[in-house]
Design a protein around this motif. Structure first.
Motif, PDB file in Angstrom:
ATOM      1  N   VAL A 104     -83.725  -0.771  86.561  1.00  0.00           N
ATOM      2  CA  VAL A 104     -84.517  -0.299  87.702  1.00  0.00           C
ATOM      3  C   VAL A 104     -83.858   0.918  88.352  1.00  0.00           C
ATOM      4  O   VAL A 104     -84.515   1.924  88.644  1.00  0.00           O
ATOM      5  CB  VAL A 104     -84.722  -1.427  88.731  1.00  0.00           C
ATOM      6  CG1 VAL A 104     -85.367  -0.888  89.997  1.00  0.00           C
ATOM      7  CG2 VAL A 104     -85.594  -2.528  88.141  1.00  0.00           C
ATOM      8  N   LEU A 105     -82.547   0.854  88.561  1.00  0.00           N
ATOM      9  CA  LEU A 105     -81.836   1.966  89.202  1.00  0.00           C
ATOM     10  C   LEU A 105     -81.868   3.226  88.338  1.00  0.00           C
ATOM     11  O   LEU A 105     -82.219   4.318  88.806  1.00  0.00           O
ATOM     12  CB  LEU A 105     -80.386   1.567  89.469  1.00  0.00           C
ATOM     13  CG  LEU A 105     -80.140   0.596  90.623  1.00  0.00           C
ATOM     14  CD1 LEU A 105     -78.696   0.113  90.612  1.00  0.00           C
ATOM     15  CD2 LEU A 105     -80.466   1.243  91.963  1.00  0.00           C
ATOM     16  N   HIS A 106     -81.505   3.077  87.076  1.00  0.00           N
ATOM     17  CA  HIS A 106     -81.408   4.238  86.198  1.00  0.00           C
ATOM     18  C   HIS A 106     -82.791   4.801  85.878  1.00  0.00           C
ATOM     19  O   HIS A 106     -82.999   6.020  85.935  1.00  0.00           O
ATOM     20  CB  HIS A 106     -80.693   3.845  84.900  1.00  0.00           C
ATOM     21  CG  HIS A 106     -80.061   5.004  84.193  1.00  0.00           C
ATOM     22  ND1 HIS A 106     -80.795   6.060  83.700  1.00  0.00           N
ATOM     23  CD2 HIS A 106     -78.755   5.281  83.885  1.00  0.00           C
ATOM     24  CE1 HIS A 106     -79.984   6.924  83.127  1.00  0.00           C
ATOM     25  NE2 HIS A 106     -78.737   6.485  83.223  1.00  0.00           N
ATOM     26  N   TRP A 107     -83.727   3.927  85.560  1.00  0.00           N
ATOM     27  CA  TRP A 107     -85.065   4.381  85.206  1.00  0.00           C
ATOM     28  C   TRP A 107     -85.732   5.088  86.383  1.00  0.00           C
ATOM     29  O   TRP A 107     -86.342   6.148  86.222  1.00  0.00           O
ATOM     30  CB  TRP A 107     -85.900   3.187  84.763  1.00  0.00           C
ATOM     31  CG  TRP A 107     -87.295   3.533  84.330  1.00  0.00           C
ATOM     32  CD1 TRP A 107     -87.684   3.996  83.112  1.00  0.00           C
ATOM     33  CD2 TRP A 107     -88.481   3.433  85.127  1.00  0.00           C
ATOM     34  NE1 TRP A 107     -89.046   4.197  83.086  1.00  0.00           N
ATOM     35  CE2 TRP A 107     -89.561   3.861  84.312  1.00  0.00           C
ATOM     36  CE3 TRP A 107     -88.743   3.021  86.431  1.00  0.00           C
ATOM     37  CZ2 TRP A 107     -90.877   3.884  84.782  1.00  0.00           C
ATOM     38  CZ3 TRP A 107     -90.049   3.048  86.889  1.00  0.00           C
ATOM     39  CH2 TRP A 107     -91.093   3.481  86.069  1.00  0.00           C
ATOM     40  N   THR A 108     -85.588   4.524  87.590  1.00  0.00           N
ATOM     41  CA  THR A 108     -86.186   5.144  88.772  1.00  0.00           C
ATOM     42  C   THR A 108     -85.558   6.498  89.058  1.00  0.00           C
ATOM     43  O   THR A 108     -86.251   7.469  89.393  1.00  0.00           O
ATOM     44  CB  THR A 108     -86.033   4.229  90.001  1.00  0.00           C
ATOM     45  OG1 THR A 108     -86.601   2.942  89.711  1.00  0.00           O
ATOM     46  CG2 THR A 108     -86.758   4.818  91.206  1.00  0.00           C
ATOM     47  N   SER A 109     -84.231   6.589  88.918  1.00  0.00           N
ATOM     48  CA  SER A 109     -83.567   7.871  89.167  1.00  0.00           C
ATOM     49  C   SER A 109     -84.055   8.929  88.186  1.00  0.00           C
ATOM     50  O   SER A 109     -84.254  10.089  88.554  1.00  0.00           O
ATOM     51  CB  SER A 109     -82.040   7.719  89.072  1.00  0.00           C
ATOM     52  OG  SER A 109     -81.597   7.648  87.735  1.00  0.00           O
ATOM     53  N   GLU A 110     -84.268   8.545  86.935  1.00  0.00           N
ATOM     54  CA  GLU A 110     -84.725   9.525  85.941  1.00  0.00           C
ATOM     55  C   GLU A 110     -86.191   9.894  86.145  1.00  0.00           C
ATOM     56  O   GLU A 110     -86.589  11.040  85.916  1.00  0.00           O
ATOM     57  CB  GLU A 110     -84.513   8.981  84.527  1.00  0.00           C
ATOM     58  CG  GLU A 110     -83.062   8.964  84.105  1.00  0.00           C
ATOM     59  CD  GLU A 110     -82.876   9.326  82.654  1.00  0.00           C
ATOM     60  OE1 GLU A 110     -83.421  10.349  82.213  1.00  0.00           O
ATOM     61  OE2 GLU A 110     -82.174   8.566  81.959  1.00  0.00           O
ATOM     62  N   VAL A 111     -87.003   8.921  86.568  1.00  0.00           N
ATOM     63  CA  VAL A 111     -88.410   9.223  86.843  1.00  0.00           C
ATOM     64  C   VAL A 111     -88.511  10.206  88.006  1.00  0.00           C
ATOM     65  O   VAL A 111     -89.270  11.183  87.957  1.00  0.00           O
ATOM     66  CB  VAL A 111     -89.199   7.935  87.143  1.00  0.00           C
ATOM     67  CG1 VAL A 111     -90.588   8.259  87.676  1.00  0.00           C
ATOM     68  CG2 VAL A 111     -89.332   7.094  85.877  1.00  0.00           C
ATOM     69  N   ILE A 112     -87.727   9.956  89.058  1.00  0.00           N
ATOM     70  CA  ILE A 112     -87.714  10.888  90.193  1.00  0.00           C
ATOM     71  C   ILE A 112     -87.134  12.230  89.757  1.00  0.00           C
ATOM     72  O   ILE A 112     -87.592  13.299  90.169  1.00  0.00           O
ATOM     73  CB  ILE A 112     -86.909  10.303  91.370  1.00  0.00           C
ATOM     74  CG1 ILE A 112     -87.588   9.025  91.895  1.00  0.00           C
ATOM     75  CG2 ILE A 112     -86.792  11.314  92.503  1.00  0.00           C
ATOM     76  CD1 ILE A 112     -86.805   8.318  92.979  1.00  0.00           C
ATOM     77  N   ASN A 113     -86.110  12.174  88.882  1.00  0.00           N
ATOM     78  CA  ASN A 113     -85.522  13.404  88.360  1.00  0.00           C
ATOM     79  C   ASN A 113     -86.569  14.245  87.653  1.00  0.00           C
ATOM     80  O   ASN A 113     -86.594  15.475  87.784  1.00  0.00           O
ATOM     81  CB  ASN A 113     -84.390  13.050  87.390  1.00  0.00           C
ATOM     82  CG  ASN A 113     -83.514  14.250  87.074  1.00  0.00           C
ATOM     83  OD1 ASN A 113     -83.341  15.134  87.907  1.00  0.00           O
ATOM     84  ND2 ASN A 113     -82.980  14.292  85.876  1.00  0.00           N
ATOM     85  N   ASN A 114     -87.455  13.602  86.907  1.00  0.00           N
ATOM     86  CA  ASN A 114     -88.506  14.344  86.228  1.00  0.00           C
ATOM     87  C   ASN A 114     -89.476  14.991  87.207  1.00  0.00           C
ATOM     88  O   ASN A 114     -90.117  15.995  86.880  1.00  0.00           O
ATOM     89  CB  ASN A 114     -89.276  13.430  85.265  1.00  0.00           C
ATOM     90  CG  ASN A 114     -88.945  13.748  83.820  1.00  0.00           C
ATOM     91  OD1 ASN A 114     -88.134  14.617  83.533  1.00  0.00           O
ATOM     92  ND2 ASN A 114     -89.592  13.058  82.900  1.00  0.00           N
ATOM     93  N   ALA A 115     -89.587  14.421  88.400  1.00  0.00           N
ATOM     94  CA  ALA A 115     -90.458  15.019  89.413  1.00  0.00           C
ATOM     95  C   ALA A 115     -89.897  16.346  89.916  1.00  0.00           C
ATOM     96  O   ALA A 115     -90.630  17.159  90.487  1.00  0.00           O
ATOM     97  CB  ALA A 115     -90.644  14.053  90.579  1.00  0.00           C
ATOM     98  N   VAL A 116     -88.581  16.573  89.685  1.00  0.00           N
ATOM     99  CA  VAL A 116     -87.948  17.816  90.126  1.00  0.00           C
ATOM    100  C   VAL A 116     -88.444  19.008  89.310  1.00  0.00           C
ATOM    101  O   VAL A 116     -88.618  20.113  89.841  1.00  0.00           O
ATOM    102  CB  VAL A 116     -86.412  17.704  90.015  1.00  0.00           C
ATOM    103  CG1 VAL A 116     -85.749  19.056  90.232  1.00  0.00           C
ATOM    104  CG2 VAL A 116     -85.881  16.685  91.019  1.00  0.00           C
ATOM    105  N   PHE A 117     -88.702  18.795  88.025  1.00  0.00           N
ATOM    106  CA  PHE A 117     -88.937  19.924  87.136  1.00  0.00           C
ATOM    107  C   PHE A 117     -90.264  20.641  87.383  1.00  0.00           C
ATOM    108  O   PHE A 117     -90.304  21.880  87.307  1.00  0.00           O
ATOM    109  CB  PHE A 117     -88.787  19.477  85.685  1.00  0.00           C
ATOM    110  CG  PHE A 117     -87.446  18.846  85.427  1.00  0.00           C
ATOM    111  CD1 PHE A 117     -86.283  19.489  85.812  1.00  0.00           C
ATOM    112  CD2 PHE A 117     -87.341  17.597  84.836  1.00  0.00           C
ATOM    113  CE1 PHE A 117     -85.042  18.905  85.622  1.00  0.00           C
ATOM    114  CE2 PHE A 117     -86.111  17.005  84.637  1.00  0.00           C
ATOM    115  CZ  PHE A 117     -84.953  17.655  85.022  1.00  0.00           C
TER     116      PHE A 117
END
Length: 477
Positions: A104-117
């Motif tokens: 949950v922590l890692h997947w959510t951080s990466e999903v939000i990270n993808n929102a940066v691009f």
């Protein structure tokens, strides 16, 4: 007789292992985009701390974080060569509950990270065409970029790997030109200019350094897609690490060395550096390269996220439906689920997104490092195709600076970020028990659970389009 032949063919389809799509070059390119992509996006470090502390940070941070994370990933990704990646490590060390919290922590951080691009693409495009910064144009621009990027990932991991290799050349070439053209007018004394310590924004500096030098563990969720992972992972990690650190240092040294006296850096300043050393054509080229690199970063993170879900599905931790594939062999529902938080890009600023995803990722990697130590102590004789030569004590000492950084980053993080992280953990904790209930009472189909100290059955590790459909139909309802 025909029926027996059909059953035999079906079995061959089920257990057929196709050639893995990721080689050293493709994996190194995807690691590069998981971690960096280009110098674009690192400019806030200069805004926060000025020349001396920025360069010092990019020289020290690889030893504090990037190298230890890459080494831990190399050992554990070859120890657990499956799509579960870091979730497999944490689950094997501490059990399924903490494995799910890690997910949950890692997947959510990466999903939000993808929102940066999409934000980065829109920001850099508007530097060329300011009129596109208006909301009436900006939102459709971001929506179109998201649709295109998701479709590319949908077409297959082999295509993503090939595109990543091409994009790494396209992304870095104009920065190489910028460095070469900037050398004659370089003033190295500017690199030693120190800002008063009380004027340094340490929170922004740490967040920027961390965001630009982390995620070396993300490709571990593609381990089952890597050709000969025991050799490929260590080679790809070493290659990508050298490229990334060298890229940042060269770009900043030249950028700082040619900056006119009294001119302040901004969040998109590397395009300005291109203009200073080469003119408007180089500025436009760099803006285009950064936008292109955002495509590579989006694809790498989306692939890691989707195959993480696929890996957990194979282990019986998530519903079997998430393993269903498109006609291109990609986990279609996992990809769609991994796009679920892209709407954040419409409402949060670049800095807010970075801080929230960083705090979640920090906790996730803390669990990974603890799992690494636990597995070294409790499973010393487990098969480790790639093992750090430091020994258990040396490996623990190597991670001490990383844990000190984790503590410092947590102190400088905002209350909003801590609350977002707490909410994520709470959802994860509840989710574990909900999924266990659904699995126990067979309300939703799951694949049979496999203990984390055992390899997955052959029929689950195969990656053809048809095999998981057959398993899904045959799994208990």
């Amino acid at each position: 007789m025909q029926e027996n032949e059909e059953k035999e063919n079906e079995h061959k389809i089920l257990v057929h292992r196709r050639k893995k799509p990721l080689t050293v070059a493709a994996l190194a390119a995807m690691i590069f985009f998981d971690v960096a992509g280009s110098p674009g996006g690192s400019e806030p470090a200069m805004v926060a701390a000025g020349p001396f502390y920025t360069l010092l940070g990019f020289m020290i941070m690889p030893f504090i974080w990037s190298i230890p994370e890459a080494l831990v990933t190399a050992e554990l990704a070859t120890m657990f060569p499956e799509d579960g990646g870091f979730v497999a490590w944490v689950s094997a060390a501490f059990g399924e509950f903490w494995g799910f919290i890690e997910f949950v922590l890692h997947w959510t951080s990466e999903v939000i990270n993808n929102a940066v691009f999409p934000v980065m693409i829109a920001d850099y495009v508007t530097t060329l065409v300011p009129a596109l910064g208006e909301p009436v144009y900006r939102v459709p621009l971001m929506a179109l970029s998201i649709f295109f990027l998701v479709y590319l990932n949908w077409r297959g991991l082999e295509l993503v790997g090939l595109v990543s290799v091409i994009l790494i050349v396209i992304s870095l070439f104009p920065f190489g030109v910028m460095v070469l053209m900037g050398l004659p007018s370089l003033d190295l004394s500017k690199c030693l200019e120190r800002r008063p310590i009380e004027d340094v924004d340490w929170g922004l500096l740490l967040n920027t350094l961390f965001w630009n030098l982390n995620y070396f563990d993300s490709p571990s969720t593609l381990a089952a897609e890597v050709e000969n992972p025991n050799e490929t992972f260590p080679k790809a990690l070493r290659l990508s690490l050298v490229i990334i650190v060298g890229m940042y240092l060269l770009a900043f040294i030249v950028g700082i060395g040619v900056t006119p006296a009294g001119e302040e850096w901004t969040d998109d300043y590397f395009s300005r550096v291109g203009e200073l050393v080469g003119g408007s054509w180089l500025k436009s080229w760099i803006v285009g390269a950064i936008s292109v690199s955002s495509i590579g970063m989006f694809e790498a993170h989306l692939s890691s996220n989707a195959y993480l879900i696929l890996g957990m599905t194979k282990r019986g931790m998530l519903p079997a439906v998430l393993a269903q594939k498109s006609r291109y062999g990609t986990p279609k529902y996992a990809i769609l689920l991994s796009c679920s938080a892209l709407f954040f890009s419409f409402f949060l600023s670049f800095e807010e997104l970075i801080e929230i995803l960083n705090i979640m990722y920090i906790w996730a990697v803390a669990l990974e490092f603890l799992a690494f130590v636990s597995l070294r102590i409790n499973r010393p004789d487990a098969n480790r195709p790639y093992k750090l030569a430091l020994g258990t004590t040396g490996s623990i000492l190597m991670l001490i600076p990383s844990f000190i950084f984790i503590f410092a980053a947590l102190i400088f993080s905002s209350l909003k970020s801590h609350l977002a992280c707490f909410g994520c953990v709470l959802i994860g904790g509840v989710g574990v028990f909900v999924l266990r209930y659904l699995r126990k009472h067979r309300i939703v189909r799951f694949f049979p659970t496999t203990p984390w100290d055992q390899p997955l059955p052959e029929e689950i590790t195969v990656q053809s389009t048809i095999d998981l459909e057959l398993l899904y139909k045959s799994s208990p309802s």
